[in-house]
Design a protein around this motif. Structure first.
Motif, short mmCIF file in Angstrom:
data_model
loop_
_atom_site.label_atom_id
_atom_site.label_comp_id
_atom_site.label_asym_id
_atom_site.label_seq_id
_atom_site.Cartn_x
_atom_site.Cartn_y
_atom_site.Cartn_z
N ASN A 112 1.47 -5.88 6.91
CA ASN A 112 2.72 -6.65 6.81
C ASN A 112 3.73 -5.82 5.86
O ASN A 112 4.75 -5.60 6.23
CB ASN A 112 2.74 -8.15 6.43
CG ASN A 112 3.96 -8.87 6.08
OD1 ASN A 112 4.53 -8.79 4.95
ND2 ASN A 112 4.73 -9.24 7.21
N LEU A 113 3.08 -5.44 4.77
CA LEU A 113 4.09 -4.80 3.95
C LEU A 113 4.39 -3.37 4.38
O LEU A 113 5.37 -2.89 4.35
CB LEU A 113 3.57 -4.28 2.51
CG LEU A 113 3.42 -5.58 1.51
CD1 LEU A 113 2.19 -5.39 0.25
CD2 LEU A 113 4.67 -6.13 1.02
N ALA A 114 3.46 -2.58 5.34
CA ALA A 114 3.68 -1.49 5.79
C ALA A 114 4.85 -1.62 6.96
O ALA A 114 5.70 -0.71 6.98
CB ALA A 114 2.51 -0.96 6.57
N ILE A 115 4.89 -2.78 7.48
CA ILE A 115 5.97 -3.10 8.54
C ILE A 115 7.32 -2.95 7.71
O ILE A 115 8.30 -2.29 8.19
CB ILE A 115 5.96 -4.26 9.24
CG1 ILE A 115 4.88 -4.19 10.22
CG2 ILE A 115 7.24 -4.68 10.09
CD1 ILE A 115 4.28 -5.55 10.68
N ASN A 116 7.38 -3.73 6.57
CA ASN A 116 8.84 -3.66 5.85
C ASN A 116 8.93 -2.33 5.02
O ASN A 116 10.04 -1.99 5.06
CB ASN A 116 8.54 -4.86 4.81
CG ASN A 116 9.84 -5.12 4.03
OD1 ASN A 116 10.69 -5.40 4.80
ND2 ASN A 116 10.03 -4.96 2.89
N TYR A 117 8.10 -1.59 4.62
CA TYR A 117 8.02 -0.56 3.63
C TYR A 117 7.89 0.85 4.37
O TYR A 117 7.98 2.13 3.75
CB TYR A 117 7.38 -0.69 2.45
CG TYR A 117 8.05 -1.78 1.59
CD1 TYR A 117 9.43 -1.77 1.20
CD2 TYR A 117 7.23 -2.91 1.27
CE1 TYR A 117 9.93 -2.74 0.29
CE2 TYR A 117 7.82 -4.07 0.49
CZ TYR A 117 9.14 -3.72 0.20
OH TYR A 117 9.47 -5.04 -0.80
N GLY A 118 7.26 0.77 5.54
CA GLY A 118 6.79 2.09 6.12
C GLY A 118 5.37 2.31 6.00
O GLY A 118 4.60 2.05 5.35
N GLU A 119 4.90 3.44 6.81
CA GLU A 119 3.64 3.87 6.86
C GLU A 119 3.40 4.96 5.59
O GLU A 119 2.35 4.80 5.00
CB GLU A 119 3.44 4.64 8.12
CG GLU A 119 3.12 3.69 9.17
CD GLU A 119 1.81 2.94 9.12
OE1 GLU A 119 0.75 3.26 8.82
OE2 GLU A 119 2.07 1.57 9.51
#
Length: 86
Positions: free
Chosen positions: A33-40
């Motif tokens: 979920n955090l990767a969706i918000n902050y990127g890969e």
């Protein structure tokens, strides 16, 4: 659940110090979920060897089940770097 970021982790959150996340079943789902918000690049950084560690309500996830550590909506999560860049 509230996530607080510290140190050089902030470089990957555009200096956003906290994030309110929807409930997730475990740390692995939270990271996705955090990767969706902050990127890969954020995900790559926090998943790097000896880069970051998670505290859930003051306890390190390596003592509570690692990435499969169960999460609750009222959890306080801290994401800290092992060392500061420098």
């Amino acid at each position: 659940m509230k996530i607080t970021f510290y140190g050089n982790v902030l470089e990957y959150t555009n200096n956003e110090k906290t994030y309110e996340a929807e409930n997730r079943a475990n740390v692995r789902e939270l990271i996705d979920n955090l990767a969706i918000n902050y990127g890969e690049s954020f995900k790559d950084f926090i998943m790097g060897e000896d880069t970051c560690f998670f505290l859930i309500n003051g306890k390190g996830i390596m003592m509570t089940g690692g990435l499969e550590t169960k999460l609750n909506p009222d959890d306080n999560i801290e994401l800290l770097p092992f060392t500061e860049a420098g």
